[in-house]
Structures are given as C-alpha cells and as structure tokens.
Enzyme design. Sequence first.
Site, PDB file in Angstrom:
ATOM      1  N   TRP A 201       0.857  -1.185   0.000  1.00 32.89           N
ATOM      2  CA  TRP A 201       0.000   0.000   0.000  1.00 32.89           C
ATOM      3  C   TRP A 201       0.900   1.245   0.000  1.00 32.89           C
ATOM      4  O   TRP A 201       1.881   1.316   0.729  1.00 32.89           O
ATOM      5  CB  TRP A 201      -0.916  -0.006   1.249  1.00 32.89           C
ATOM      6  CG  TRP A 201      -1.649   1.291   1.378  1.00 32.89           C
ATOM      7  CD1 TRP A 201      -2.704   1.700   0.631  1.00 32.89           C
ATOM      8  CD2 TRP A 201      -1.338   2.362   2.280  1.00 32.89           C
ATOM      9  NE1 TRP A 201      -3.081   2.971   1.004  1.00 32.89           N
ATOM     10  CE2 TRP A 201      -2.258   3.402   2.026  1.00 32.89           C
ATOM     11  CE3 TRP A 201      -0.366   2.556   3.271  1.00 32.89           C
ATOM     12  CZ2 TRP A 201      -2.245   4.608   2.724  1.00 32.89           C
ATOM     13  CZ3 TRP A 201      -0.351   3.753   3.968  1.00 32.89           C
ATOM     14  CH2 TRP A 201      -1.294   4.760   3.693  1.00 32.89           C
ATOM     15  N   ASP A 369     -14.966  10.297   0.066  1.00 32.66           N
ATOM     16  CA  ASP A 369     -15.581   9.621   1.208  1.00 32.66           C
ATOM     17  C   ASP A 369     -16.235  10.614   2.184  1.00 32.66           C
ATOM     18  O   ASP A 369     -15.723  11.708   2.389  1.00 32.66           O
ATOM     19  CB  ASP A 369     -14.451   8.857   1.922  1.00 32.66           C
ATOM     20  CG  ASP A 369     -14.967   7.799   2.856  1.00 32.66           C
ATOM     21  OD1 ASP A 369     -16.181   7.722   3.049  1.00 32.66           O
ATOM     22  OD2 ASP A 369     -14.130   7.052   3.389  1.00 32.66           O
ATOM     23  N   LYS A 477     -15.938   7.617  -8.416  1.00 32.85           N
ATOM     24  CA  LYS A 477     -14.696   6.972  -7.967  1.00 32.85           C
ATOM     25  C   LYS A 477     -15.115   5.734  -7.189  1.00 32.85           C
ATOM     26  O   LYS A 477     -15.822   5.836  -6.198  1.00 32.85           O
ATOM     27  CB  LYS A 477     -13.902   7.934  -7.090  1.00 32.85           C
ATOM     28  CG  LYS A 477     -12.619   7.337  -6.515  1.00 32.85           C
ATOM     29  CD  LYS A 477     -11.825   8.405  -5.772  1.00 32.85           C
ATOM     30  CE  LYS A 477     -10.662   7.820  -5.011  1.00 32.85           C
ATOM     31  NZ  LYS A 477      -9.997   8.827  -4.178  1.00 32.85           N
ATOM     32  N   ASP A 479     -14.101   2.749  -4.985  1.00 31.90           N
ATOM     33  CA  ASP A 479     -12.997   2.371  -4.095  1.00 31.90           C
ATOM     34  C   ASP A 479     -13.184   0.955  -3.559  1.00 31.90           C
ATOM     35  O   ASP A 479     -14.274   0.363  -3.661  1.00 31.90           O
ATOM     36  CB  ASP A 479     -12.951   3.379  -2.934  1.00 31.90           C
ATOM     37  CG  ASP A 479     -11.540   3.608  -2.417  1.00 31.90           C
ATOM     38  OD1 ASP A 479     -10.690   2.730  -2.601  1.00 31.90           O
ATOM     39  OD2 ASP A 479     -11.304   4.674  -1.814  1.00 31.90           O
ATOM     40  N   MET A 480     -12.146   0.419  -2.964  1.00 32.98           N
ATOM     41  CA  MET A 480     -12.201  -0.910  -2.329  1.00 32.98           C
ATOM     42  C   MET A 480     -11.059  -0.969  -1.325  1.00 32.98           C
ATOM     43  O   MET A 480      -9.914  -1.167  -1.700  1.00 32.98           O
ATOM     44  CB  MET A 480     -12.000  -1.970  -3.415  1.00 32.98           C
ATOM     45  CG  MET A 480     -12.298  -3.360  -2.942  1.00 32.98           C
ATOM     46  SD  MET A 480     -11.040  -4.523  -3.360  1.00 32.98           S
ATOM     47  CE  MET A 480     -11.833  -6.042  -2.907  1.00 32.98           C
ATOM     48  N   ASN A 481     -11.389  -0.749  -0.040  1.00 28.72           N
ATOM     49  CA  ASN A 481     -10.318  -0.497   0.914  1.00 28.72           C
ATOM     50  C   ASN A 481      -9.891  -1.663   1.803  1.00 28.72           C
ATOM     51  O   ASN A 481      -9.276  -1.451   2.843  1.00 28.72           O
ATOM     52  CB  ASN A 481     -10.685   0.704   1.786  1.00 28.72           C
ATOM     53  CG  ASN A 481     -10.353   1.997   1.061  1.00 28.72           C
ATOM     54  OD1 ASN A 481      -9.265   2.139   0.524  1.00 28.72           O
ATOM     55  ND2 ASN A 481     -11.298   2.922   0.996  1.00 28.72           N
ATOM     56  N   ASP A 549      -2.207   5.913  -3.035  1.00 22.19           N
ATOM     57  CA  ASP A 549      -2.545   6.935  -2.044  1.00 22.19           C
ATOM     58  C   ASP A 549      -1.330   7.807  -1.755  1.00 22.19           C
ATOM     59  O   ASP A 549      -1.447   8.855  -1.122  1.00 22.19           O
ATOM     60  CB  ASP A 549      -3.035   6.274  -0.745  1.00 22.19           C
ATOM     61  CG  ASP A 549      -4.506   5.882  -0.843  1.00 22.19           C
ATOM     62  OD1 ASP A 549      -5.204   6.421  -1.719  1.00 22.19           O
ATOM     63  OD2 ASP A 549      -4.956   5.043  -0.045  1.00 22.19           O
TER      64      ASP A 549
HETATM   65  C1  GLA Z   1      -8.862   5.182  -0.159  1.00 23.41           C
HETATM   66  C2  GLA Z   1      -8.574   5.940  -1.427  1.00 23.41           C
HETATM   67  C3  GLA Z   1      -8.440   7.407  -1.133  1.00 23.41           C
HETATM   68  C4  GLA Z   1      -9.716   7.916  -0.502  1.00 23.41           C
HETATM   69  C5  GLA Z   1     -10.021   7.102   0.740  1.00 23.41           C
HETATM   70  C6  GLA Z   1     -11.376   7.449   1.312  1.00 23.41           C
HETATM   71  O1  GLA Z   1      -7.779   5.158   0.683  1.00 23.41           O
HETATM   72  O2  GLA Z   1      -7.435   5.460  -2.044  1.00 23.41           O
HETATM   73  O3  GLA Z   1      -8.157   8.124  -2.302  1.00 23.41           O
HETATM   74  O4  GLA Z   1     -10.753   7.801  -1.423  1.00 23.41           O
HETATM   75  O5  GLA Z   1     -10.014   5.704   0.487  1.00 23.41           O
HETATM   76  O6  GLA Z   1     -11.696   6.711   2.411  1.00 23.41           O
END
Ligand code: GLA
Length: 728
Positions: A201, A369, A477, A479-481, A549
């Site tokens: 990451w 977010d 956008k 996302d998938m965290n 990020d």
């Molecule tokens: C991830 C994305 C970021 C942002 C955050 C929001 O980390 O990579 O760019 O969107 O989530 O929670």
Amino acid sequence: MSVQFIENKNLFILSCAKLSCAFYVDANKRLVHLHFGGKVLGEEGLVPQEIRKGHSSFSPWADGEKPEDSADALPLEFSGFNTGDFRINSATVLTENGSAATDALYVSHHIYKGKKRLAGLPSAFAGDHDSVETLEITMRDTACELEFILSYSVFEECNTIVRSVKAVNNTASPLVIRRLMSAQLDLPHTGFDFVQLSGSWSRERHPERTPLHSGIQSIRSVRGASGHQNSPAIALAAHDATEYSGDVYGAVLAYSGNFLIEAECEQYGTARLCAGINPENFSWMLAPGESFETPEVYLTYSGEGLGGMSRNLHDFMRSHLIRDGWADRKRPLLVNSWEAAYFDFDSVKLLGIAESAAKLGIEMLVLDDGWFGARNDDTTSLGDWFVNTDKIGDLGELVKKINALGVKFGLWFEPEMISEKSKLYQEHPEWVLHEPGRRRSIGRQQMLLDMSRPDVVQYLFETISNILHSANIEYVKWDMNRNLTEVYSDMLPPERQGEVAHRFMLGVYRLHEMLLKEFPGLLIEGCSGGGGRFDAGMLGYVPQIWCSDDTDAMERILIQLGTSYFYPVSTIGAHVSVCPNHITGRSTPFATRGNIALSGTFGYELDLTKLTEEDQALVRKQVADYHRYHHIIAGGDLYRLSDSFKVNPFDAWMYVSKDRKEALVTAVCRFCQPNSGVRFVRPRGLDPETVYEVDGMQVSGATLMSVGFQAKLEPGDGASRIYYLKAL
Ligand code: GLA
C-alpha cells in the site's frame, strides 16, 4: 491474413506486424508449440524434424505412442494433468470418479474475423474496421467428452495476441475444474529475467527484475483482488534485453481477483509460462452442458526491449480494451476532496472549493468519502448509500450550484463494503462475506459484502443508481479499501465454496456492466486504497485508476514509471497534493508536483481555497500545460529514459506523438548533488531526418538521439522541467 492454416502441415501461423506465433497438430493430435516471438517470413523451417528436447523413461509416453512423443518433453500450447506432462499445466479437471487426470487432443478449429466478447468478464474488443482475426481450437479430453476451446485473437498492429480458454462439459456428469489457466506459453530456453511489479500500500508497482532459475518463479494473489503487492502482469526479458533492445515477452492478465502467473524452468532447458485464475482454493462445478470461460491474457513480444513491449501494450489497451474511446479522450481536470478535507466538509466548504476551481480552470469537483449515511470517520455507514443531508443538504441542489459555477461533479462510492455500524448491516447481516462459526477479520473497521449474491449486486445497483439519477453526477470513484477474508457464501453448498472468490469478482464486473448500461457516458475511476486493484481487468470497465494513495511526487516517479511497464499512462490517476506530503512528510516544489502528475490523468487533491497567489499562478500554468500536452501524453509513445528499476538522483522520460512531430521530455532531479556533471537527456523515438526545436535550439532528430541535450534544472531536490520538442 493474420491467421493462417497450412493444411498439408497442420500448421497454424498467427502474424502481427512484428510478431509471429506458430504451432501445429502432430501425428498424435497434440498441439505442439513452435514459435512465439520475432516475425517469420513464410512457412519453411517452421516444422522441424525433431523438436523433442530429450527424453528418459521418467518422461512417459502414452500407450501406443513412441517414447519421443512424451508430453513431458514437447513444447505444447495446452497441457493436462496426471497424464505424463509434469510441468505447470493449463488444466486440471476432476471427473465424477474422483480422477484429476486431464489430457486434451486437437479435434477441430475455426477461424473468423473479429473477436467475441467474453460473457461477464472484461474483454478486449475489435472495432468494425480493425483487421482482427480469431482462431478457436477445440481440444477434447482423451477419456471423456470434456472440451477445451482455446481462443487466439490476433491484433496485428499492436503485436498482441489475446488468449483465453473455455471448458465445455459435454459429458453426462458434473465435472469440477481445479485449474484452468488462460494461457500457456513454452519458450525454447531459460535465459530470461522475470520482470514484475511489486510493492505494498502506498508503494505500489515498483519494477523488479530477477533471472529465472530452475523450478518455478511466480507472482500471485489470494486477496480476492489483484492487490498492491503484485500486479497481474509480467515480462520475460532476455538477459541482454534493455529498455531499448532485445527480446521481451509480455503477459498481462485481464483479471482483478486471485491470480497466478508462473514461469517454470524445466529439466530439458526450456521455460513455460502459465497465467490465469489462481488455482489455490479455486474449484468450479461444471454441470452437464455448462461451460466456463477464463479471463483473457494479452501476450506480446518486442525485439525493442522493455520499452517496445510497453508501447505494444499501451497501443493495444488504448484501442482495444478501454471502452468508449476514453483512452485518449481528455478527462475532466478535477479536484478531489479527500486530501483537501478528509471527512470534515459541508456544502459551504465544497462550494468554496468549487468556486476556486472555476477561477483556476479546474473542471470538476469530486466529493470523496464521507457524504453518506452518518459517516464522519471510517467506522460507519458503508453500504448506506443515502445522502447525509445534515452535512451537505440536498445533493441535487448542491450539484446544481456547483454546475452553475461551470464545474462538473463526481462522487465516491465503495460498493463492495459494509460497516458493522450501518443500517444495511442491521437489515442484512447475512450479506457479509463470512464463514459460519469462525471469527471475522476486520480491515479499516469494515467488512465485505458477498458480491457473489445476485441480491447484493441488485441492491447496490438500485441504491447507487438512485443517487446517480438524483443529481448531475458525471464521474464515480469506485474504491475498495480491504481484501477478502473468510471467503464463504451462505448461498452456495459446501462443494461450491471454491467458487466464491471468482463469483465475487463476477459480481463486481456485473455491477460495473449494469451501471454502465444505465449511465452510458459515466466515467468511473477505479481505486483500491490507491492502486490495490490496478489491472487490465478493471481497465475493461474503468478508463483510469487511482494509482496510489502516496501522492508524493518523488515517490510517484517509480510508482508511475513502474505502472507504465504494462499500462497506458492515460489510465494512471495522478494528482497534485500539498506539502509536506501527508504520507511521506516530504516537500517538493509545486511545479514539480504538477510536472509529475501530468504523466497521468492529472488533477488536484488539495484545498484550492488555501493556495497562495504564487501557487495559484502555477496552477493556471499547469492547467494550460495539461490542455496543451494532453494529446502527446495520452496518445503518444512513451520512452523511459532513465533506469526505472531503481531510485536515481536524476530521472527522465518522454512521449512522442504518433506522427513524430511533437515530443515532451520530463526531467527531474530527485536529489541534488553538487558537481555531478552535465545532465544529458537523450531522446528516443524521434524522426532522425526531422529538425526539432527544443529549448530555443534547432537540432535534428538524429543529433538529439545521438548526442542529446542538456537538462538545465535549478539547484534543489525535486527540481524538474518539461521540454517541448516541435518539428519544424
Ligand atoms: C482510499 C482511497 C483514497 C480515498 C479514501 C477514502 O484510501 O485510495 O483516495 O478515497 O479511500 O476513504
């Protein structure tokens, strides 16, 4: 004709501009590989008398065949299991009696113009006027009516062959697929380096190059996503291949879930490459009459080194993978709210950023977010895709006001996730991916929805569509965290649990397809904690992916150049953020942050209302640069000019427009060293006969490419310049 079948030799020749691939059907009906690499002329020499590499009784042969026919010693297009070829293989399928023996022989073939799309998976496409041809070869198991259809689509101009395999159960009993790789490629020697992109990451896709060794070398994922750790793409580069010359073979898997790409150096001195869905904990029950399709692999070859391989893949993906002409279309120049405000915003703050954006020529505000449910930090509300009106009021009204400023609007979602603190969890705890009786793993306070369930996908489609219909939202956008754990679905019986990870991916792809059908012009940016799902599978749906990020410009050099080995620069999400950088704490000149972000989709990730006058002037210049150079960067040929496998004090790379009339060189000094000599940049890819204007000089392409020109950078860490070259 890009696919030829020479009947009297049972020989297939697939031809691209600079690549040929050949194989033939031998007397025993095996599909024997002959060549994948540089262009051949004619068919002579393509069926050697003796292509077996050696043998012993430890390489067995089928009863009734000759010792020299051992499948273990032949280069093959497709290999089974437990039937004499002991190398890594294409397919292992379990029959009802519990046997995993699999062995398929040629039955027939079919050649047609164009290319079919795979159902439910990302797939490359051929335009109506493209000269693409597809060869489908049907193989049948030697013991039952299990068929494998090997597909080869030849994209002549891009030197790329798209491969995939379909298994069809024509037997009367269910079969279980344990392993079905998208492509197998036998190369005649082992003198290659394995080139991969690896990291973590915020440190994604750093290129690495290591010599192949005896045994197997591989990259893989069991995360349910392709991951930050390895991208599903590799190159095999001849030991003497450089960035500019030598034999390089590239393999890119168009899949975003668990994958495996492996290369084996085997006993007779050859190398075999296999790429596909990771067989680890994978199984797929195939009922009579059913079929299963693998994801696609994009195979390319270049005699012009790693750079040539990248350019082939860039051309291919821009023209045949990225949908709706987005690849070289200008994306709205955006400002994203994440690093500007994180969760701390309201409509006043957002309107303030939008006003500044309008003044500076920035075309879109993306609200990241924190706009939904009760989400003011990362502990709640994923799954509750309803506007938090306490925070931003009515979304439709807010977007109207933003649009009235001349600014477009985009919105963040994380569709695959659910927070324990959410209405959705209260209503549907059973929708969480979980294993009964086992404690759950949590990542960033969140869990995963079981995307293998059609009801989950339908819920997401409806809630996300409602939001997208409620306002003029032109960009999403996605996302998938976190990654998948306790991969188990209540919806499937025990014997089908090996299907869940792949069904999860199919659910994700399905949701993309449903949304794109409902909102055809919608631009979706992929994201997974930055670049945790940067792969050709996602690029089949999203024309751009947030690359990392880590927005530190110095860090981005390796991340972006690494990514460029396999993926076009126009797909790389890159923004200018504030300093000290939120992740590394490093400070880099504003101009350099812009110069580096230009090698990507370009945008801002900071609070525009807080910029100094000086920085505002720089933003205006960067916006102008974006418009001026976009066509060269997004549509041109990339040449990496410094060694992108290591951190250098000085880096340079360039783009050349397809007509070679314009070029753009970026030069960056990462660490300033006194008395470090003159820094020459030697451009590549120019027309030697043409005279170019660069930095006030008029120099021929030949001289520029032989001698170069001096990069005159200000002293200081992180100094950079962009040089524009124009043909006179
Ligand atoms: C991830 C994305 C970021 C942002 C955050 C929001 O980390 O990579 O760019 O969107 O989530 O929670």
